[in-house]
Enzyme design. Structure first.
Site, mmCIF file in Angstrom:
data_model
loop_
_atom_site.group_PDB
_atom_site.id
_atom_site.type_symbol
_atom_site.label_atom_id
_atom_site.label_comp_id
_atom_site.label_asym_id
_atom_site.label_seq_id
_atom_site.Cartn_x
_atom_site.Cartn_y
_atom_site.Cartn_z
ATOM 1 N N GLU A 15 0.939 -1.166 0.001
ATOM 2 C CA GLU A 15 -0.047 0.174 -0.235
ATOM 3 C C GLU A 15 0.705 1.210 0.054
ATOM 4 O O GLU A 15 1.961 1.291 0.593
ATOM 5 C CB GLU A 15 -0.905 -0.053 1.270
ATOM 6 C CG GLU A 15 -2.129 -1.048 0.902
ATOM 7 C CD GLU A 15 -2.988 -1.155 2.392
ATOM 8 O OE1 GLU A 15 -2.681 -0.468 3.268
ATOM 9 O OE2 GLU A 15 -3.922 -1.721 2.305
ATOM 10 N N ARG B 36 -8.497 8.449 -22.022
ATOM 11 C CA ARG B 36 -9.142 7.884 -23.322
ATOM 12 C C ARG B 36 -10.494 6.770 -23.170
ATOM 13 O O ARG B 36 -10.955 6.410 -24.152
ATOM 14 C CB ARG B 36 -7.924 7.124 -24.106
ATOM 15 C CG ARG B 36 -6.627 8.017 -24.948
ATOM 16 C CD ARG B 36 -5.762 7.040 -25.460
ATOM 17 N NE ARG B 36 -5.101 6.329 -24.299
ATOM 18 C CZ ARG B 36 -3.881 5.630 -24.457
ATOM 19 N NH1 ARG B 36 -3.670 5.446 -25.762
ATOM 20 N NH2 ARG B 36 -3.119 5.076 -23.457
ATOM 21 N N HIS C 7 -6.762 14.492 -23.236
ATOM 22 C CA HIS C 7 -7.194 13.749 -24.597
ATOM 23 C C HIS C 7 -8.614 14.271 -24.961
ATOM 24 O O HIS C 7 -8.849 14.370 -26.172
ATOM 25 C CB HIS C 7 -7.124 12.241 -24.394
ATOM 26 C CG HIS C 7 -7.436 11.589 -25.498
ATOM 27 N ND1 HIS C 7 -6.606 11.601 -26.673
ATOM 28 C CD2 HIS C 7 -8.409 10.846 -25.819
ATOM 29 C CE1 HIS C 7 -7.319 10.840 -27.805
ATOM 30 N NE2 HIS C 7 -8.392 10.455 -27.047
ATOM 31 N N ASP D 80 -3.934 11.518 -37.561
ATOM 32 C CA ASP D 80 -5.223 11.113 -38.185
ATOM 33 C C ASP D 80 -5.949 12.534 -38.094
ATOM 34 O O ASP D 80 -5.559 13.532 -37.556
ATOM 35 C CB ASP D 80 -5.903 9.994 -37.219
ATOM 36 C CG ASP D 80 -5.875 10.450 -35.773
ATOM 37 O OD1 ASP D 80 -6.585 11.690 -35.484
ATOM 38 O OD2 ASP D 80 -5.443 9.458 -35.005
ATOM 39 N N LYS E 33 -6.846 7.600 -44.131
ATOM 40 C CA LYS E 33 -6.809 6.013 -44.585
ATOM 41 C C LYS E 33 -7.637 5.872 -45.766
ATOM 42 O O LYS E 33 -8.730 6.547 -45.932
ATOM 43 C CB LYS E 33 -7.503 5.454 -43.281
ATOM 44 C CG LYS E 33 -6.465 4.788 -42.512
ATOM 45 C CD LYS E 33 -7.033 3.858 -41.453
ATOM 46 C CE LYS E 33 -6.113 3.505 -40.210
ATOM 47 N NZ LYS E 33 -6.962 3.057 -39.191
HETATM 48 C C1 R5P Z 1 -5.407 8.533 -29.645
HETATM 49 O O1 R5P Z 1 -6.518 8.906 -29.805
HETATM 50 C C2 R5P Z 1 -4.215 9.135 -29.177
HETATM 51 O O2 R5P Z 1 -4.220 10.621 -29.726
HETATM 52 C C3 R5P Z 1 -2.965 8.836 -29.708
HETATM 53 O O3 R5P Z 1 -2.675 8.712 -31.038
HETATM 54 C C4 R5P Z 1 -2.840 7.337 -29.292
HETATM 55 O O4 R5P Z 1 -3.297 7.257 -27.822
HETATM 56 C C5 R5P Z 1 -1.522 6.805 -29.384
HETATM 57 O O5 R5P Z 1 -1.378 5.641 -28.744
HETATM 58 P P1 R5P Z 1 -0.392 4.559 -29.169
HETATM 59 O O6 R5P Z 1 0.855 5.358 -29.119
HETATM 60 O O7 R5P Z 1 -0.510 3.386 -28.304
HETATM 61 O O8 R5P Z 1 -0.319 4.266 -30.696
#
Ligand code: R5P
Length: 283
Positions: free
Chosen positions: A35, A86, A121, A160, A183
């Site tokens: 703990e 997230r 985020h 993205d 994509k």
């Molecule tokens: C996603 O929505 C975040 O903005 C990052 O692109 C993502 O969390 C990155 O995660 P990883 O490094 O595991 O691909």
């Protein structure tokens, strides 16, 4: 008085120095059963600033312990990296909104207080706090570092469309172009990715994102941009979570350098967010 949690000691020290405020001495350790144990040594001021990122569950426990220690003071809480951000939506039945659960766990300690996050985020998470809240933006600080790098015909790229705002902010700060990776699905199994507008050939690229966690997103983007003829590919992220072998993945994919902030204290944390935090705390 600035109280630095175990995951934000360096940043807390920098904020205290920037504000010329006292930095509390604290002890963090574990009991034999595992703990967490926290002690803030000395008396607390009427108003305290607690700075603690929460990349792990244990860091969250330390944060709750610090908030309990400071329960008689007015608290300005800074969570530079807000873990679980997230998990801000219910994707499947039976799932919690983990980010909301954390906001609600922390809220009773902030009745007369304030909370600050840095490039959280999902900024909508702040709506779960009843107190005054502000999400700070470290993108201009990253852009200042990019400017010092003397890049060749640079372009800022988001991995993205969802994260393009950050690329746009950095690009506008620098007066350069920005784009995002799109994509395209050609068939059930064939997917290709490419910058939406710009031609990467012969140019230095900086890919920006709020965080690098496993490195998977960035490694894919780096390899792709090299394939498309980019000269050098750099990464700029606010939160260098960098779990497991993320750094190896990024360098194997051919990254030139990784720039990140000290919301998490890692080897790549070369840009400090202390000035924006200090400025916000004065407000
Ligand atoms: C996603 O929505 C975040 O903005 C990052 O692109 C993502 O969390 C990155 O995660 P990883 O490094 O595991 O691909």
């Amino acid at each position: 008085m600035i109280i630095g949690g175990p995951s934000s000691q360096l940043l807390a020290g920098r904020v205290a120095a920037a504000m010329n405020e006292e930095l509390a001495l604290c002890e963090y350790k574990a009991f034999p059963d595992g703990e967490a144990y926290t002690q803030v040594i000395g008396d607390l001021d009427d108003h305290v600033v607690i700075i603690q990122s929460t990349p792990t569950d244990r860091d969250l426990v330390y944060l709750l312990q610090l908030l309990d220690v400071a329960r008689h003071s007015r608290v300005s809480l800074v969570i530079p990296y807000f873990g679980y951000a997230r998990q801000d939506k219910q994707f499947k039945t039976g799932e919690p909104l983990s980010a909301r659960a954390i906001a609600w766990a922390v809220s009773p300690f902030l009745e007369n207080g304030r909370i600050f996050t840095v490039n959280i985020h999902a900024p909508s998470i702040l709506e779960h706090f009843a107190c005054q809240s502000l999400n700070l933006d470290a993108t201009p600080l990253l852009a200042d570092r990019i400017r010092e790098m003397d890049l060749h015909d640079p372009v800022i790229i988001s991995p993205d469309k969802g994260a393009v705002k950050m690329a746009e902010t950095a690009a506008r700060h620098l007066g350069v172009q920005f784009d995002y990776l799109e994509k395209t699905r050609h068939s059930g199994t064939e997917v290709s990715m490419a910058p939406k507008e710009i031609d990467a050939r012969g140019r230095d690229i900086v890919i920006t994102d709020d965080m690098i966690a496993t490195g998977g997103t960035m490694a894919t983007a780096i390899a792709l941009l090299h394939k498309q003829g980019a000269r050098k590919v750099y990464l700029a992220a606010v939160h260098p979570v960098l779990t497991g072998n993320a750094v190896l993945k990024l360098y194997r994919a051919g990254v030139e350098a990784v720039i990140a902030t000290d919301t998490l204290d890692r080897g790549v944390s070369s840009v400090s967010v202390a000035p924006v935090i200090a400025q916000a705390l004065k407000g």
